[in-house]
Design an enzyme around this catalytic site. Structure first.
Site, PDB file in Angstrom:
ATOM      1  N   ARG A 109       0.795  -1.236   0.000  1.00  0.00           N
ATOM      2  CA  ARG A 109       0.000   0.000   0.000  1.00  0.00           C
ATOM      3  C   ARG A 109       0.825   1.283   0.000  1.00  0.00           C
ATOM      4  NH1 ARG A 109      -2.659  -3.949   2.631  1.00  0.00           N
ATOM      5  NH2 ARG A 109      -4.830  -4.238   2.009  1.00  0.00           N
ATOM      6  N   HIS A 134      -0.840  -2.648  -4.479  1.00  0.00           N
ATOM      7  CA  HIS A 134      -0.243  -3.567  -5.455  1.00  0.00           C
ATOM      8  C   HIS A 134      -0.143  -2.997  -6.872  1.00  0.00           C
ATOM      9  CE1 HIS A 134       0.104  -6.499  -2.407  1.00  0.00           C
ATOM     10  NE2 HIS A 134      -1.087  -7.044  -2.469  1.00  0.00           N
ATOM     11  N   HIS A 209       3.216 -12.508  -5.788  1.00  0.00           N
ATOM     12  CA  HIS A 209       2.063 -12.631  -4.888  1.00  0.00           C
ATOM     13  C   HIS A 209       1.365 -13.974  -5.082  1.00  0.00           C
ATOM     14  CE1 HIS A 209      -1.456 -11.586  -2.571  1.00  0.00           C
ATOM     15  NE2 HIS A 209      -0.868 -10.460  -2.200  1.00  0.00           N
ATOM     16  N   ASP A 281      -1.034  -9.987   8.616  1.00  0.00           N
ATOM     17  CA  ASP A 281      -0.937  -9.250   7.352  1.00  0.00           C
ATOM     18  C   ASP A 281      -0.020  -8.070   7.635  1.00  0.00           C
ATOM     19  OD1 ASP A 281      -1.230  -8.168   4.879  1.00  0.00           O
ATOM     20  OD2 ASP A 281      -3.393  -7.792   5.012  1.00  0.00           O
ATOM     21  N   GLU A 346       5.635 -12.278   0.712  1.00  0.00           N
ATOM     22  CA  GLU A 346       6.010 -11.320  -0.331  1.00  0.00           C
ATOM     23  C   GLU A 346       7.277 -10.591   0.099  1.00  0.00           C
ATOM     24  OE1 GLU A 346       2.192  -9.054  -0.694  1.00  0.00           O
ATOM     25  OE2 GLU A 346       1.584 -10.813   0.431  1.00  0.00           O
TER      26      GLU A 346
HETATM   27  C1  GAL Z   1      -1.542  -8.722   0.542  1.00  0.00           C
HETATM   28  C2  GAL Z   1      -1.919  -7.580   1.415  1.00  0.00           C
HETATM   29  C3  GAL Z   1      -3.288  -7.874   1.971  1.00  0.00           C
HETATM   30  C4  GAL Z   1      -4.279  -8.088   0.847  1.00  0.00           C
HETATM   31  C5  GAL Z   1      -3.741  -9.139  -0.104  1.00  0.00           C
HETATM   32  C6  GAL Z   1      -4.596  -9.290  -1.343  1.00  0.00           C
HETATM   33  O1  GAL Z   1      -0.278  -8.506  -0.017  1.00  0.00           O
HETATM   34  O2  GAL Z   1      -0.969  -7.443   2.447  1.00  0.00           O
HETATM   35  O3  GAL Z   1      -3.706  -6.817   2.805  1.00  0.00           O
HETATM   36  O4  GAL Z   1      -4.507  -6.881   0.180  1.00  0.00           O
HETATM   37  O5  GAL Z   1      -2.465  -8.814  -0.519  1.00  0.00           O
HETATM   38  O6  GAL Z   1      -5.868  -9.693  -1.017  1.00  0.00           O
END
Ligand code: GAL
Length: 381
Positions: A109, A134, A209, A281, A346
């Site tokens: 983010r 992303h 991802h 997360d 990630e």
């Molecule tokens: C991760 C992120 C989560 C969510 C996910 C996608 O990389 O940290 O908060 O957005 O991707 O659903």
């Protein structure tokens, strides 16, 4: 559309080496299921198989990992990543767009999609509440990359993918040229290498991802995976998962994974950063100096015996425990993408680094080359 490809050669080889091992042939996704044209560009599915029978399938749509077949303790193979069976599934609005792609330009983010670079403010697209996530709604994950297969001198295979991101795309400055190389080594490693250059200053943080499930099926939760993260601190966030700028110790918190611990053991803990994220997360600040190459995490599933080691030259790693998964979509082999049935690791710069001078520098300038390497290595115990 799915064509059954039985991996006979690998099975024969394994059977010859380990006559008592149970060898289960597996089904790869057929290239025909990805054979289409998007915005005038050909979509392809590439398949790499190593001498141990491990296989990786990658599509140039989003530079995305589609399948990853790895050996389990009993000699069978498990597909340990989420994915879908055809390009039509990936384009279906009901499917999870972050299933296996390279995300970017900036992974994770950016606060309100805004940052200032060399005195000029930039506004990126907003696609996650009031924030940029992303790389935006038209991020790298949604692009058709140029792809080609390569056989390396040591007989390992690579897929080389390139993308030219134009100046202003999703609000980012500079024409960026990026190459992502997936290599499947004969040591059961999937190596993901990144290289990028720009013609104007920009910010960059691409990452892979994939959602992993070392059971090889989402019928079982990833909460049983035993996880070790080599990090003594993390970057706390606000309710929108934007870092506050603080670097906090994991000591005495459910984010302390320095000793191997089942993911599910503390996932419901009454700890504010986990309540905000609805589970794990967070960005872990890896124990290292500068851009040293280091082991970030080790993930082990006792039921299958599969061990995955994540190695990176990046300063951080986002571990996401699948808190937003709701079982509404269905992936390969009819697997429902249920709550906490996939985990992402990630390797990255810290989220929102363009707005935090105390975080590692995310700026790429003309004349410089951005480089990153991440290795997902597999074994059993
Ligand atoms: C991760 C992120 C989560 C969510 C996910 C996608 O990389 O940290 O908060 O957005 O991707 O659903």
């Amino acid at each position: 559309m799915k064509k059954v490809i039985t991996f006979i050669a690998g099975a024969l080889l394994l059977a010859a080496c380990t006559p008592k091992a149970q060898v289960e042939p597996y089904e790869l996704i057929s290239a025909e299921a990805f054979d289409t044209t998007l915005n005038g560009q050909a979509v392809t599915l590439f398949t790499m198989v190593n001498k141990n029978g491990m296989a990786a399938q990658v599509t140039n749509y989003g530079a995305r990992l589609v399948s990853l077949w790895v050996p389990a303790r009993d000699g069978s193979f498990k597909d340990v990543v989420w994915g879908y069976e055809s390009i039509a599934d990936y384009l279906d609005p009901g499917t999870d767009v972050y299933s296996g792609p390279v995300v970017g330009r900036y992974g994770n983010r950016i606060n309100k999609g805004r940052f200032t670079l060399d005195g000029k403010e930039y506004q990126l697209t907003i696609n996650d509440g009031e924030n940029h996530l992303h790389g935006g709604s038209g991020g790298f994950w949604s692009k058709v990359w140029q792809g080609r297969s390569v056989i390396n001198a040591d007989s390992s295979e690579s897929v080389v993918l390139t993308y030219q991101s134009p100046d202003g795309e999703e609000g980012y400055p500079g024409n960026l040229s990026i190459t992502v190389t997936y290599t499947l080594t004969n040591e059961n490693q999937l190596v993901i290498g990144y290289e990028a250059t720009t013609d104007a200053p920009t910010v960059i943080n691409p990452t892979s991802h994939s959602y992993f499930n070392l059971h090889g099926t989402t019928a079982q939760s990833t909460n049983s995976h035993v996880l070790q993260i080599n990090a003594g601190s993390f970057t706390p966030t606000d309710a929108g998962l934007i870092p506050t700028g603080e670097i906090a110790s994991v000591e005495g918190t459910p984010l302390d994974f320095r000793q191997p611990t089942p993911i599910g053991e503390r996932i419901e803990a009454d700890f504010e950063p986990m309540k905000l994220a609805k589970g794990y997360d967070h960005n872990w600040v890896l124990d290292k100096t500068g851009s040293a190459f280091s082991e970030a995490a080790v993930v082990y599933e006792p039921a299958t015996g599969i061990v995955m080691t994540v190695t990176t030259d990046q300063p951080g790693m986002q571990f996401y425990s699948g808190n937003f998964m709701d079982g509404k979509d269905t992936g390969k082999r009819g697997d429902k993408h249920n709550f906490r049935t996939g985990v992402a690791f990630e390797t990255q710069n810290f989220p929102d680094a363009p707005n935090h001078p105390n975080f590692p520098n995310p700026v790429l300038r003309p004349g410089e080359t951005y480089m990153q390497t991440c290795i997902y290595a597999f074994g059993t115990k």
